[in-house]
Design an enzyme around this catalytic site. Structure first.
Site, PDB file in Angstrom:
ATOM      1  N   CYS A 132       0.915  -1.401  -0.079  1.00 13.55           N
ATOM      2  CA  CYS A 132      -0.027  -0.164   0.032  1.00 13.55           C
ATOM      3  C   CYS A 132       0.884   1.321   0.040  1.00 13.55           C
ATOM      4  O   CYS A 132       1.224   1.694   0.922  1.00 13.55           O
ATOM      5  CB  CYS A 132      -1.046  -0.071   1.093  1.00 13.55           C
ATOM      6  SG  CYS A 132      -1.893   1.436   1.259  1.00 13.55           S
ATOM      7  N   CYS A 135      -0.385   3.919   2.154  1.00  9.26           N
ATOM      8  CA  CYS A 135      -0.331   3.784   3.671  1.00  9.26           C
ATOM      9  C   CYS A 135       1.217   3.961   4.201  1.00  9.26           C
ATOM     10  O   CYS A 135       1.643   4.591   5.104  1.00  9.26           O
ATOM     11  CB  CYS A 135      -0.289   2.335   3.893  1.00  9.26           C
ATOM     12  SG  CYS A 135      -1.997   1.645   3.713  1.00  9.26           S
ATOM     13  N   ASP A 136       2.085   3.551   3.275  1.00  9.49           N
ATOM     14  CA  ASP A 136       3.667   3.327   3.762  1.00  9.49           C
ATOM     15  C   ASP A 136       4.618   4.353   2.953  1.00  9.49           C
ATOM     16  O   ASP A 136       5.778   4.530   3.143  1.00  9.49           O
ATOM     17  CB  ASP A 136       3.894   2.093   3.684  1.00  9.49           C
ATOM     18  CG  ASP A 136       3.314   1.202   4.505  1.00  9.49           C
ATOM     19  OD1 ASP A 136       2.809   1.463   5.481  1.00  9.49           O
ATOM     20  OD2 ASP A 136       3.107   0.166   4.120  1.00  9.49           O
TER      21      ASP A 136
END
Length: 303
Positions: A132, A135-136
């Site tokens: 992701c 997300c990261d």
């Protein structure tokens, strides 16, 4: 006879448990693993959940679980193998033969990122391997990263990462991308993005964190090494919907068809989190779905 059965104890299911208990519903949560938590458990650091920047994924999952448990949510460990709609009664059966009955169901079994199953992928998950970029990605500012894939998500990830990463390699096994032309144009306009065609990821290596990858180009006998700090794998998602197909309508990719009210094609059955059709799959949207699903279930129960 329960008011509500929640299948799955990820962020969506646990949020539903919190909202369900606060609404006074007699409910049970069925989860395949004792801890639950879903994909967030394998996330080393969560930096985009409101009010909890930098929290460890396992710790966040524990907080979710403790919150629901503290409100009186009952948990049952088991793998649900069948779901049946019997009119006003909904039935969930687990692998050990236990049958649970309720007036409503929330399906929150989530989805799984497709894996490449190459050496180093599992070992470095959360230590440089991610599924992701949203997300990261922020953890890799001014660093070199690789994205694996050739569809819309992979190209979107590469374009997104190119905004703040020093170098982005997009590794694709074919000589053309499957992504929309508009996305390809954006990618090709990024000066710090490079597409490596006809190549496959062979290995991810490093000490404690990812330090590089080995790739093999079609027609070549030896692997090529690339020094990268992060690897974003974007080769698809697989919703955990096999046991629901035939009971609840799914789209062509297997996701349960449900809108923002989380209502499926079957009255009294709702879908929440990554398992349903939606544009963005994040912890925060899963938690939101849990609340919306319970709200819809309450309306169904009093109708």
């Amino acid at each position: 006879m329960y008011d509500l059965i929640i299948i799955g104890a990820g962020p969506a299911g646990l949020s539903a448990a919190v909202y369900g208990r606060r609404a006074g519903l007699n409910l049970i949560v069925i989860e395949q693993t004792p801890m639950g938590g879903g994909q967030v458990v394998d996330t080393y650091e969560v930096d985009n959940y409101l009010g909890m920047p930098g929290i460890n994924g396992f710790e966040l999952a524990e907080k979710f679980h403790s919150h629901a448990e503290g409100l009186g949510a009952v948990f049952k460990s088991g793998r649900v193998t069948a779901v049946r709609n019997e009119g006003d009664i909904k039935v969930a059966e687990t692998a050990d033969g236990t049958v649970f009955e309720s007036r409503t169901l929330i399906l929150a079994g989530g989805a799984e990122h497709a894996k490449l199953s190459v050496p180093g992928e599992a070992e470095f998950r959360g230590q440089g391997v991610s599924y992701c970029a949203t997300c990261d990605g922020a953890f890799f500012k001014k660093r070199d990263v690789a994205v694996v894939g050739g569809g819309d998500v992979a190209v979107e990830d590469a374009v997104y990462l190119a905004r703040f990463c020093r170098k982005v390699y997009l590794i694709h096994r074919r000589d053309s991308l499957r992504a929309a032309k508009s996305l390809q144009e954006k990618l090709f306009s990024c000066e710090n993005a490079e597409v490596i065609w006809n190549s496959t990821l062979q290995k991810i290596y490093g000490a404690d964190l990812v330090e590089g990858i080995c790739i093999r180009t079609k027609g070549e006998d030896t692997d090529r090494e690339l020094a990268v700090d992060g690897v974003f794998i974007a080769v698809g998602m697989r919703p955990n919907t096999e046991i629901y197909r035939g009971t609840v309508d799914c789209d062509e990719n297997g996701y349960l068809i449900a809108g923002e009210d989380c209502a499926t094609s079957v009255p009294g059955i709702f879908a929440a989190g990554d398992i349903r059709t939606k544009a963005l799959r994040q912890i925060v949207t899963a938690v939101s779905d849990g609340a919306c699903a319970v709200s819809s279930a309450e309306k169904y129960l009093i109708s």
